[in-house]
Design a protein around this motif. Structure first.
Motif, PDB file in Angstrom:
ATOM      1  N   MET A   1      21.373  -8.200 -11.265  1.00 46.32           N
ATOM      2  CA  MET A   1      22.720  -7.999 -11.945  1.00 46.32           C
ATOM      3  C   MET A   1      22.304  -6.808 -13.054  1.00 46.32           C
ATOM      4  O   MET A   1      21.601  -7.243 -13.829  1.00 46.32           O
ATOM      5  N   THR A   2      23.047  -5.793 -13.336  1.00 42.41           N
ATOM      6  CA  THR A   2      22.821  -4.977 -14.354  1.00 42.41           C
ATOM      7  C   THR A   2      23.765  -5.476 -15.558  1.00 42.41           C
ATOM      8  O   THR A   2      24.534  -6.088 -15.486  1.00 42.41           O
ATOM      9  N   VAL A   3      23.406  -4.735 -16.511  1.00 46.06           N
ATOM     10  CA  VAL A   3      24.141  -5.239 -17.843  1.00 46.06           C
ATOM     11  C   VAL A   3      25.626  -4.832 -17.666  1.00 46.06           C
ATOM     12  O   VAL A   3      26.233  -5.292 -18.319  1.00 46.06           O
ATOM     13  N   TRP A   4      25.872  -3.824 -16.782  1.00 48.75           N
ATOM     14  CA  TRP A   4      27.218  -3.533 -16.787  1.00 48.75           C
ATOM     15  C   TRP A   4      28.117  -4.304 -15.970  1.00 48.75           C
ATOM     16  O   TRP A   4      29.271  -4.581 -16.134  1.00 48.75           O
ATOM     17  N   ASP A   5      27.304  -5.238 -15.171  1.00 49.16           N
ATOM     18  CA  ASP A   5      28.237  -6.175 -14.308  1.00 49.16           C
ATOM     19  C   ASP A   5      27.879  -7.756 -14.882  1.00 49.16           C
ATOM     20  O   ASP A   5      28.781  -8.628 -14.289  1.00 49.16           O
ATOM     21  N   ARG A   6      27.013  -7.790 -15.794  1.00 43.95           N
ATOM     22  CA  ARG A   6      26.728  -9.339 -16.262  1.00 43.95           C
ATOM     23  C   ARG A   6      27.901  -9.407 -17.315  1.00 43.95           C
ATOM     24  O   ARG A   6      27.975  -8.887 -18.288  1.00 43.95           O
ATOM     25  N   PRO A   7      28.586 -10.476 -17.169  1.00 45.07           N
ATOM     26  CA  PRO A   7      29.618 -11.259 -18.174  1.00 45.07           C
ATOM     27  C   PRO A   7      29.174 -11.484 -19.420  1.00 45.07           C
ATOM     28  O   PRO A   7      27.819 -11.994 -19.443  1.00 45.07           O
ATOM     29  N   GLU A   8      29.821 -11.113 -20.549  1.00 44.75           N
ATOM     30  CA  GLU A   8      29.214 -11.696 -22.075  1.00 44.75           C
ATOM     31  C   GLU A   8      29.453 -13.282 -21.915  1.00 44.75           C
ATOM     32  O   GLU A   8      30.286 -13.424 -21.319  1.00 44.75           O
ATOM     33  N   PRO A   9      28.685 -13.750 -22.660  1.00 40.59           N
ATOM     34  CA  PRO A   9      28.928 -15.441 -22.847  1.00 40.59           C
ATOM     35  C   PRO A   9      30.032 -15.543 -24.050  1.00 40.59           C
ATOM     36  O   PRO A   9      30.636 -14.617 -24.531  1.00 40.59           O
ATOM     37  N   PRO A  10      30.520 -16.699 -23.875  1.00 42.48           N
ATOM     38  CA  PRO A  10      31.859 -16.943 -24.606  1.00 42.48           C
ATOM     39  C   PRO A  10      31.469 -17.045 -26.161  1.00 42.48           C
ATOM     40  O   PRO A  10      30.415 -16.975 -26.726  1.00 42.48           O
ATOM     41  N   THR A  11      32.348 -16.502 -27.062  1.00 50.08           N
ATOM     42  CA  THR A  11      32.216 -16.491 -28.428  1.00 50.08           C
ATOM     43  C   THR A  11      31.623 -17.749 -29.017  1.00 50.08           C
ATOM     44  O   THR A  11      32.225 -19.054 -28.661  1.00 50.08           O
ATOM     45  N   ARG A  12      30.632 -17.676 -30.071  1.00 52.08           N
ATOM     46  CA  ARG A  12      30.183 -18.818 -30.778  1.00 52.08           C
ATOM     47  C   ARG A  12      30.237 -18.509 -32.082  1.00 52.08           C
ATOM     48  O   ARG A  12      30.936 -17.421 -32.689  1.00 52.08           O
ATOM     49  N   PRO A  13      29.933 -19.426 -33.090  1.00 51.31           N
ATOM     50  CA  PRO A  13      29.905 -19.153 -34.636  1.00 51.31           C
ATOM     51  C   PRO A  13      29.141 -17.712 -34.689  1.00 51.31           C
ATOM     52  O   PRO A  13      28.259 -17.148 -33.882  1.00 51.31           O
ATOM     53  N   VAL A  14      29.386 -17.009 -35.909  1.00 54.42           N
ATOM     54  CA  VAL A  14      29.040 -15.760 -36.105  1.00 54.42           C
ATOM     55  C   VAL A  14      29.365 -14.903 -34.844  1.00 54.42           C
ATOM     56  O   VAL A  14      28.885 -14.575 -33.933  1.00 54.42           O
ATOM     57  N   PRO A  15      30.619 -14.534 -34.624  1.00 49.95           N
ATOM     58  CA  PRO A  15      31.189 -13.923 -33.407  1.00 49.95           C
ATOM     59  C   PRO A  15      30.294 -12.700 -33.390  1.00 49.95           C
ATOM     60  O   PRO A  15      30.212 -11.821 -33.991  1.00 49.95           O
ATOM     61  N   LEU A  16      30.052 -12.557 -31.826  1.00 49.50           N
ATOM     62  CA  LEU A  16      29.282 -11.502 -31.321  1.00 49.50           C
ATOM     63  C   LEU A  16      29.771 -10.941 -30.065  1.00 49.50           C
ATOM     64  O   LEU A  16      30.625 -11.653 -29.487  1.00 49.50           O
ATOM     65  N   ASP A  17      29.653  -9.621 -29.935  1.00 52.29           N
ATOM     66  CA  ASP A  17      30.157  -9.278 -28.366  1.00 52.29           C
ATOM     67  C   ASP A  17      29.099  -7.829 -28.396  1.00 52.29           C
ATOM     68  O   ASP A  17      28.423  -7.500 -29.291  1.00 52.29           O
ATOM     69  N   ARG A  18      29.061  -7.220 -27.194  1.00 52.31           N
ATOM     70  CA  ARG A  18      28.119  -5.980 -26.921  1.00 52.31           C
ATOM     71  C   ARG A  18      28.505  -4.861 -27.864  1.00 52.31           C
ATOM     72  O   ARG A  18      27.877  -4.399 -28.277  1.00 52.31           O
ATOM     73  N   GLU A  19      29.991  -4.656 -27.958  1.00 55.01           N
ATOM     74  CA  GLU A  19      30.569  -3.672 -28.633  1.00 55.01           C
ATOM     75  C   GLU A  19      29.778  -3.855 -30.314  1.00 55.01           C
ATOM     76  O   GLU A  19      29.470  -2.680 -30.824  1.00 55.01           O
ATOM     77  N   ARG A  20      29.800  -4.942 -30.888  1.00 52.17           N
ATOM     78  CA  ARG A  20      29.195  -5.017 -32.172  1.00 52.17           C
ATOM     79  C   ARG A  20      27.714  -4.803 -32.064  1.00 52.17           C
ATOM     80  O   ARG A  20      27.169  -4.360 -32.996  1.00 52.17           O
ATOM     81  N   ILE A  21      27.084  -5.305 -31.278  1.00 54.96           N
ATOM     82  CA  ILE A  21      25.755  -5.265 -31.074  1.00 54.96           C
ATOM     83  C   ILE A  21      25.219  -3.687 -30.871  1.00 54.96           C
ATOM     84  O   ILE A  21      24.583  -3.315 -31.663  1.00 54.96           O
ATOM     85  N   VAL A  22      25.968  -2.984 -29.968  1.00 60.44           N
ATOM     86  CA  VAL A  22      25.766  -1.812 -29.724  1.00 60.44           C
ATOM     87  C   VAL A  22      25.843  -0.823 -31.238  1.00 60.44           C
ATOM     88  O   VAL A  22      25.178   0.132 -31.390  1.00 60.44           O
ATOM     89  N   ALA A  23      26.959  -1.017 -31.651  1.00 62.37           N
ATOM     90  CA  ALA A  23      27.485  -0.362 -32.826  1.00 62.37           C
ATOM     91  C   ALA A  23      26.128  -0.663 -33.830  1.00 62.37           C
ATOM     92  O   ALA A  23      25.848   0.579 -34.711  1.00 62.37           O
ATOM     93  N   ALA A  24      25.991  -1.729 -34.247  1.00 64.87           N
ATOM     94  CA  ALA A  24      24.638  -1.975 -35.056  1.00 64.87           C
ATOM     95  C   ALA A  24      23.528  -1.380 -34.587  1.00 64.87           C
ATOM     96  O   ALA A  24      22.685  -0.797 -35.394  1.00 64.87           O
ATOM     97  N   ALA A  25      23.113  -1.347 -33.305  1.00 64.25           N
ATOM     98  CA  ALA A  25      21.857  -0.241 -32.898  1.00 64.25           C
ATOM     99  C   ALA A  25      22.017   0.899 -33.226  1.00 64.25           C
ATOM    100  O   ALA A  25      21.113   1.597 -33.473  1.00 64.25           O
ATOM    101  N   ILE A  26      23.154   1.311 -32.882  1.00 65.13           N
ATOM    102  CA  ILE A  26      23.393   3.048 -33.062  1.00 65.13           C
ATOM    103  C   ILE A  26      23.260   3.326 -34.366  1.00 65.13           C
ATOM    104  O   ILE A  26      22.567   4.391 -34.958  1.00 65.13           O
ATOM    105  N   ALA A  27      23.766   2.457 -35.493  1.00 63.42           N
ATOM    106  CA  ALA A  27      23.518   2.855 -36.828  1.00 63.42           C
ATOM    107  C   ALA A  27      22.092   2.510 -37.423  1.00 63.42           C
ATOM    108  O   ALA A  27      21.665   3.629 -37.888  1.00 63.42           O
ATOM    109  N   LEU A  28      21.305   1.615 -36.862  1.00 63.12           N
ATOM    110  CA  LEU A  28      19.867   1.517 -37.195  1.00 63.12           C
ATOM    111  C   LEU A  28      19.012   2.960 -36.559  1.00 63.12           C
ATOM    112  O   LEU A  28      18.447   3.561 -37.361  1.00 63.12           O
TER     113      LEU A  28
END
Length: 230
Positions: A1-28
């Motif tokens: 399963m590719t990253v495009w097809d794999r669902p994101e896990p449910p939100t946990r403490p310190v909310p994360l999602d792929r959008e925030r992760i990718v934005a941080a990586a692009i900034a770096l």
């Protein structure tokens, strides 16, 4: 399963999602290049534990795929011209502009096609510009030829920008510093064509060089679009 097809896990403490992760990586990456990007550094920027990121992204390669797809959204014009040549020119110019904003993109262009939604949309726009103007195999080769030029020209331009920063010398400063050596070598008579280019050639800026080369490539593509539409 590719990253495009794999669902994101449910939100946990310190909310994360792929959008925030990718934005941080692009900034770096914008700040320090791809070598500045790691899951650990991204997690630190988001004030999250590194292991948290593995629920969203399995490898750094997946992260790079997501980063490329995100910035490819900047390549897509709001409207596409009906003129195939203008459509391809706009896509090429926007690709260059995007790479100049995100220099690390140059390091990831030219490999296997990206399969995210924006990457597929860029490919669709490229092929759609030529669709129906010749057979599909010629369309594919033409699109590949334009893409090869764009990738090569962008990589050369970015390499020169990096060299300027690394050495502290502009293009003209570098030429002046190495002028005596070049003059001695040309005086041997062993490089007559190069001597003519050095002494008689016109120096143009990177933007003009890119646009001129692109026009020449599109001229070549035009000679292949003479068959009946299919």
């Amino acid at each position: 399963m590719t990253v495009w097809d794999r669902p994101e896990p449910p939100t946990r403490p310190v909310p994360l999602d792929r959008e925030r992760i990718v934005a941080a990586a692009i900034a770096l990456a914008d700040e320090g290049g791809l070598e500045a990007v790691s899951l650990r550094k991204v997690a630190a920027r988001l004030n999250a534990g590194p292991m948290r990121l593995y629920g969203y992204i399995a490898t750094k390669e997946e992260l790079f795929d997501l980063m490329v797809d995100e910035v490819q959204a900047e390549i897509l014009p709001e409207e596409q011209s009906d003129d195939w040549r203008e459509a391809l020119r706009v896509l090429a110019l926007r690709t260059r502009q995007t790479a100049l904003r995100h220099e690390w993109l140059a390091d990831l262009l030219g490999g296997r096609p990206t399969l995210g939604p924006n990457g597929l949309a860029v490919t669709e726009a490229t092929l759609a510009a030529l669709d129906g103007r010749t057979d599909i195999d010629t369309v594919m080769r033409a699109a590949g030829t334009v893409g090869a030029y764009v990738t090569g020209a962008i990589r050369r331009e970015i390499a020169n920008l990096r060299a300027e920063r690394a050495t502290g010398l502009s293009k003209h400063d570098w030429q002046r510093a190495h002028g005596p050596h070049v003059t001695r070598m040309l005086a041997t008579g062993r490089f007559p064509a190069l001597a003519k280019a050095v002494h008689d050639g016109t120096d143009v800026d990177a933007e003009t060089s890119f646009a001129t080369g692109l026009d020449w490539v599109l001229d070549a593509v035009a000679t292949k679009l003479t068959g009946p539409p299919t």
